[in-house]
Design an enzyme around this catalytic site. Structure first.
Site, PDB file in Angstrom:
ATOM      1  N   ASP A  65       0.861  -1.183   0.000  1.00  0.00           N
ATOM      2  CA  ASP A  65       0.000   0.000   0.000  1.00  0.00           C
ATOM      3  C   ASP A  65       0.901   1.238   0.000  1.00  0.00           C
ATOM      4  O   ASP A  65       1.823   1.321   0.811  1.00  0.00           O
ATOM      5  CB  ASP A  65      -0.888  -0.007   1.255  1.00  0.00           C
ATOM      6  CG  ASP A  65      -1.783  -1.241   1.292  1.00  0.00           C
ATOM      7  OD1 ASP A  65      -2.554  -1.427   0.347  1.00  0.00           O
ATOM      8  OD2 ASP A  65      -1.664  -2.037   2.247  1.00  0.00           O
ATOM      9  N   ASP A 115       3.446   0.045  -8.476  1.00  0.00           N
ATOM     10  CA  ASP A 115       2.856   0.839  -9.564  1.00  0.00           C
ATOM     11  C   ASP A 115       2.738   2.287  -9.124  1.00  0.00           C
ATOM     12  O   ASP A 115       2.252   3.115  -9.894  1.00  0.00           O
ATOM     13  CB  ASP A 115       1.445   0.326  -9.879  1.00  0.00           C
ATOM     14  CG  ASP A 115       0.521   0.599  -8.717  1.00  0.00           C
ATOM     15  OD1 ASP A 115       0.822   0.128  -7.602  1.00  0.00           O
ATOM     16  OD2 ASP A 115      -0.484   1.318  -8.889  1.00  0.00           O
ATOM     17  N   THR A 125       1.584 -10.636  -9.660  1.00  0.00           N
ATOM     18  CA  THR A 125       0.688 -10.879  -8.535  1.00  0.00           C
ATOM     19  C   THR A 125      -0.728 -10.404  -8.888  1.00  0.00           C
ATOM     20  O   THR A 125      -0.948  -9.764  -9.917  1.00  0.00           O
ATOM     21  CB  THR A 125       1.170 -10.108  -7.291  1.00  0.00           C
ATOM     22  OG1 THR A 125       1.073  -8.705  -7.578  1.00  0.00           O
ATOM     23  CG2 THR A 125       2.588 -10.469  -6.912  1.00  0.00           C
ATOM     24  N   TYR A 161      -2.399  -7.984  -7.548  1.00  0.00           N
ATOM     25  CA  TYR A 161      -2.456  -6.522  -7.687  1.00  0.00           C
ATOM     26  C   TYR A 161      -1.753  -6.060  -8.956  1.00  0.00           C
ATOM     27  O   TYR A 161      -2.199  -5.135  -9.622  1.00  0.00           O
ATOM     28  CB  TYR A 161      -1.877  -5.828  -6.440  1.00  0.00           C
ATOM     29  CG  TYR A 161      -2.945  -5.599  -5.403  1.00  0.00           C
ATOM     30  CD1 TYR A 161      -3.643  -4.399  -5.326  1.00  0.00           C
ATOM     31  CD2 TYR A 161      -3.296  -6.613  -4.520  1.00  0.00           C
ATOM     32  CE1 TYR A 161      -4.653  -4.208  -4.399  1.00  0.00           C
ATOM     33  CE2 TYR A 161      -4.306  -6.440  -3.589  1.00  0.00           C
ATOM     34  CZ  TYR A 161      -4.984  -5.231  -3.525  1.00  0.00           C
ATOM     35  OH  TYR A 161      -5.992  -5.048  -2.614  1.00  0.00           O
TER      36      TYR A 161
HETATM   37  C1  LIG Z   1      -1.940  -3.843  -2.109  1.00  0.00           C
HETATM   38  S1  LIG Z   1      -1.847  -5.394  -1.321  1.00  0.00           S
HETATM   39  C2  LIG Z   1      -0.622  -6.260  -2.291  1.00  0.00           C
HETATM   40  C3  LIG Z   1      -0.697  -7.751  -2.133  1.00  0.00           C
HETATM   41  C4  LIG Z   1       0.246  -8.553  -3.029  1.00  0.00           C
HETATM   42  N1  LIG Z   1       1.632  -8.280  -2.751  1.00  0.00           N
HETATM   43  C5  LIG Z   1      -0.042  -8.344  -4.493  1.00  0.00           C
HETATM   44  O1  LIG Z   1       0.790  -7.736  -5.176  1.00  0.00           O
HETATM   45  O2  LIG Z   1      -1.088  -8.807  -4.949  1.00  0.00           O
HETATM   46  C6  LIG Z   1      -0.971  -4.981   0.153  1.00  0.00           C
HETATM   47  C7  LIG Z   1      -0.931  -6.081   1.176  1.00  0.00           C
HETATM   48  O3  LIG Z   1      -0.128  -5.640   2.261  1.00  0.00           O
HETATM   49  C8  LIG Z   1      -0.699  -6.083   3.472  1.00  0.00           C
HETATM   50  N2  LIG Z   1      -0.185  -5.178   4.514  1.00  0.00           N
HETATM   51  C9  LIG Z   1      -0.209  -3.823   4.488  1.00  0.00           C
HETATM   52  N3  LIG Z   1       0.415  -3.311   5.580  1.00  0.00           N
HETATM   53  C10 LIG Z   1       0.828  -4.388   6.299  1.00  0.00           C
HETATM   54  C11 LIG Z   1       1.533  -4.531   7.520  1.00  0.00           C
HETATM   55  N4  LIG Z   1       1.951  -3.463   8.209  1.00  0.00           N
HETATM   56  N5  LIG Z   1       1.784  -5.771   7.986  1.00  0.00           N
HETATM   57  C12 LIG Z   1       1.368  -6.861   7.295  1.00  0.00           C
HETATM   58  N6  LIG Z   1       0.710  -6.796   6.110  1.00  0.00           N
HETATM   59  C13 LIG Z   1       0.449  -5.578   5.619  1.00  0.00           C
HETATM   60  C14 LIG Z   1      -2.191  -6.035   3.234  1.00  0.00           C
HETATM   61  O4  LIG Z   1      -2.879  -6.908   4.097  1.00  0.00           O
HETATM   62  C15 LIG Z   1      -2.280  -6.457   1.771  1.00  0.00           C
HETATM   63  O5  LIG Z   1      -2.473  -7.839   1.629  1.00  0.00           O
END
Ligand SMILES: C[S@@+](CC[C@H](N)C(=O)[O-])C[C@H]1O[C@@H](n2cnc3c(N)ncnc32)[C@H](O)[C@@H]1O
Length: 233
Positions: free
Chosen positions: A116, A152, A192, A194
């Site tokens: 994120d 991205d 992935t 995303y």
């Molecule tokens: C935008 S998604 C991307 C998921 C994957 N890497 C993809 O590209 O499809 C971000 C992921 O980060 C995890 N996440 C965000 N902050 C986190 C944190 N502090 N600790 C653990 N997981 C976290 C969220 O639960 C989410 O699954």
């Protein structure tokens, strides 16, 4: 909580390759994997595509997908179990607590995949390449280990370039638009959930690979040396 999500949450409780807020793992991953092979972390792993794909390719290395969301971890964990990938595991924790789960030098490489971006300046401290997080990674990584970011988000990419310059990191590779430069090969070709969504929207994908300096990570103003915030900041 939706029915499907609930089922997945229940399922991972019985998955032998998912560890949820485990105790006593710090320094003990070689016992879990039953070998001393190098460990790669996939942070913010979501469905764990990097851990699964790299795990299939490199049986002589161990891969741990880290995410806070159990229902997302389910996907990669299920595939790894079905395929008998003993070198792939998933850790459900908050990444801010990562030093409670790995000993100094226990990790050989980190991939951060479409985290994120936390676009609001007031939330920039949550970006996984903020100095607070680099400080944590430094405590678990081997000296010179690579941290690889794929995103991205131009904002997150620019922020990371600036942060690693400030910290005196060593840059191994820096690609603006991996598909445009024809460099989306090897691990960079893994897409992935995303990434597929962002590509469908025509977004540019950035990649940067770097190593941390040997000296201490410098904290921005408002933060103490250990990465916690100054009172009243
Ligand atoms: C935008 S998604 C991307 C998921 C994957 N890497 C993809 O590209 O499809 C971000 C992921 O980060 C995890 N996440 C965000 N902050 C986190 C944190 N502090 N600790 C653990 N997981 C976290 C969220 O639960 C989410 O699954």
């Amino acid at each position: 909580m939706g029915h499907k999500k609930l089922i997945r949450f229940q399922a991972i409780n019985s998955f032998t390759n998912v560890l949820q807020y485990p105790e006593n793992m710090k320094g003990n991953w070689h016992v879990f994997f039953k070998n001393n092979n190098p460990i790669t972390l996939e942070l913010a792993c979501g469905k764990g595509e990097y851990s699964v794909n790299l795990g299939r390719e490199h049986k002589d290395r161990n891969f741990i997908g880290v995410d806070i969301k159990g229902n997302r971890i389910y996907n990669g964990a299920k595939i790894a179990l079905t395929e008998g990938l003993d070198n792939v595991a998933f850790l459900r924790i908050h990444i801010g607590k990562i030093t409670e789960y790995f000993a100094p030098g226990e990790v050989g490489e980190i991939w951060i995949i479409f985290p994120d971006p936390f676009l609001r300046e007031s939330r920039s401290k949550n970006r996984l390449t903020h100095a607070r997080y680099l400080h944590l990674y430094q405590q678990i990584l081997k000296t010179g280990a690579k941290i690889n970011l794929k995103t991205d988000s131009k904002e997150l990419y620019d922020f990371t370039v600036e942060t690693i310059a400030e910290q005196g990191c060593h840059v191994h590779e820096n690609l603006v638009d991996i598909y445009g430069t024809g460099k989306a090969t090897g691990p960079l070709a893994i897409q992935t959930y995303y990434e597929k969504m962002h590509l469908a929207e025509g977004r540019t994908i950035y990649f940067i690979s770097f190593s941390l300096p040997e000296g201490e990570i410098k904290m921005p103003e408002r933060f103490k040396k250990d990465g916690t915030e100054e009172p009243g900041a």
